[in-house]
Scaffold this active site. Structure first.
Site, mmCIF file in Angstrom:
data_model
loop_
_atom_site.group_PDB
_atom_site.id
_atom_site.type_symbol
_atom_site.label_atom_id
_atom_site.label_comp_id
_atom_site.label_asym_id
_atom_site.label_seq_id
_atom_site.Cartn_x
_atom_site.Cartn_y
_atom_site.Cartn_z
ATOM 1 C CG HIS A 108 2.763 3.031 -2.626
ATOM 2 N ND1 HIS A 108 2.812 4.137 -3.431
ATOM 3 C CD2 HIS A 108 3.936 3.041 -1.935
ATOM 4 C CE1 HIS A 108 3.947 4.790 -3.246
ATOM 5 N NE2 HIS A 108 4.652 4.133 -2.348
ATOM 6 C CG ASP B 211 7.868 -0.729 3.188
ATOM 7 O OD1 ASP B 211 7.234 -0.768 2.131
ATOM 8 O OD2 ASP B 211 9.060 -1.100 3.274
#
Ligand code: IMP
Length: 372
Positions: A43, A15
């Site tokens: 994503h 992340d």
């Protein structure tokens, strides 16, 4: 090594904004290759202000018609989910499914893998998508490759093919890769890497350069390897986190950064930037340059704590479990868009890691990715 090829690697526990950076670069490349992981990745990228979450298909900006997405053989693939994801990409960018290519040597996630993974959700915070059990079967020589489904002319392969999705081995495309420029997009990140992460609190794929080689791309290794780091740290699931914040301070940072899992929606654990951990990731992953993301989140903080060292040398991933961090406060900034304001922070990172920070991001618009 191929001069114009690049890799995008996560330096922490995922992340870090890898997708936004890949998406930003992708119009200048012919291929974006995912070399590991699966739908455990969430994503996040933005197209014209719209939030898009990619799980298995690389973070290609499909509005540019020359860029193709390649799902490499180091991945484990949930074919049903791939159909869903490809359909949704094709709805948004008609015809784009034809630019999604799957390496038939990739292994598949089967329903029993997903069932079995439910246990791991409780055990160590796995995303529960069957990733671990599918990789285990691969290593245990019981795995099934996408090519078996192709050979059996399975219905799911027919449906994917009808939509336009192609199945091609990396070597079948070797010539094309040789005359093209490629981004290798990592999934997860070095502290979740199966070999170099905080074992056993890791995923089952490879997050660094080894994953690119193991996907059959030794002939196209990237000359430039970008490590992506947030200006603070987050982690989803269990595992050591030396600079972790708790209580009100954690809630405040989590809210400011919108730190909730893209896949599981779980609140992410949050903490300060950890320079020894960043350097560890650089060394283990072969990172040559850095990108620092989400700088706008810390706008207005007068001083920003950063971990400069631990109470011991960091020589093994096991050290993360017992390390006590020593923090230093670095002058903050009012507005990250004013590049001169963030330079003291950036210089601190560069001096520590001996890597140049080439880009920074401070928002979700294309203009918010700034070359330093
Ligand atoms: P698994 O890969 O689903 O087995 O999860 C193993 C660990 O990696 C868990 O702590 C997950 O939360 C974490 N993880 C897996 N994929 C990601 C990701 O894309 N971002 C952040 N954490 C992840």
């Amino acid at each position: 090594m191929k001069k114009n090829n690049i890799a995008i690697i996560g330096t922490s526990a995922g992340d870090e904004s890898k997708a936004a950076i890949t998406h930003h670069f992708s119009p200048n490349f012919e291929y974006v290759v995912r070399f590991g992981g699966s739908l455990n990745a969430g994503h996040t990228l933005y197209h014209k202000g719209q939030k898009i979450i990619r799980r298995m298909v690389p973070s290609v900006d499909f509005s540019h018609s020359h860029t193709k997405a390649f799902l490499g053989s180091g991945m484990v693939i949930d074919l049903n989910f791939l159909l869903e994801e490809s359909q949704s990409i094709d709805n948004m960018f008609p015809g784009a499914a034809k630019r999604i290519i799957v390496d038939p040597e990739a292994f598949v996630i089967l329903p029993q893998h997903i069932e079995e993974d439910k246990e791991n959700v409780k055990k160590w915070g796995s995303t529960g998508k069957g990733v671990g059990p599918a990789y285990r079967d691969k290593i245990d020589r019981k795995g099934i490759r996408v090519e078996s489904f192709i050979k059996d002319n399975a219905e799911i392969i027919q449906t994917l093919s009808k939509l336009g999705v192609q199945f091609k081995y990396s070597l079948e495309l070797k010539q094309s890769f040789e005359i093209s420029n490629t981004i290798f997009e990592g999934a997860q990140a070095m502290l979740l890497d199966i070999s170099h992460g905080t074992y056993p609190y890791v995923t089952c794929g490879e997050a660094g350069l080894a994953g690119i080689i193991n996907s059959g791309f030794a002939f196209a290794m990237p000359a430039k390897v970008y490590g992506i780091s947030k200006c603070y740290t987050t982690r989803v699931g269990e595992g050591p986190f030396p600079t972790e914040l708790h209580g009100e301070a954690a809630t405040k940072l989590r809210e400011r950064g919108g730190e909730y899992g893209a896949v599981t929606k779980r609140p992410r654990r949050v903490g300060w930037l950890d320079l020894p951990a960043l350097e560890y990731a650089c060394e283990k992953a072969g990172i040559t340059h850095l990108v620092v993301s989400k700088l706008d989140i810390l706008n207005g903080m007068k001083r920003i704590p950063v971990c400069m060292n631990y109470d011991k040398d960091l020589v093994s991933s096991k050290d993360f479990f017992t390390a006590k961090p020593n923090l230093k406060e670095i002058p903050g900034w009012v507005d990250a868009h004013q590049v001169e304001q963030i330079l003291p922070f950036i210089r601190e990172i560069e001096q520590f890691t001996h890597r140049t920070v080439e880009l920074m991001s401070c928002g979700i618009e294309p203009k918010d990715i700034i070359k330093l």
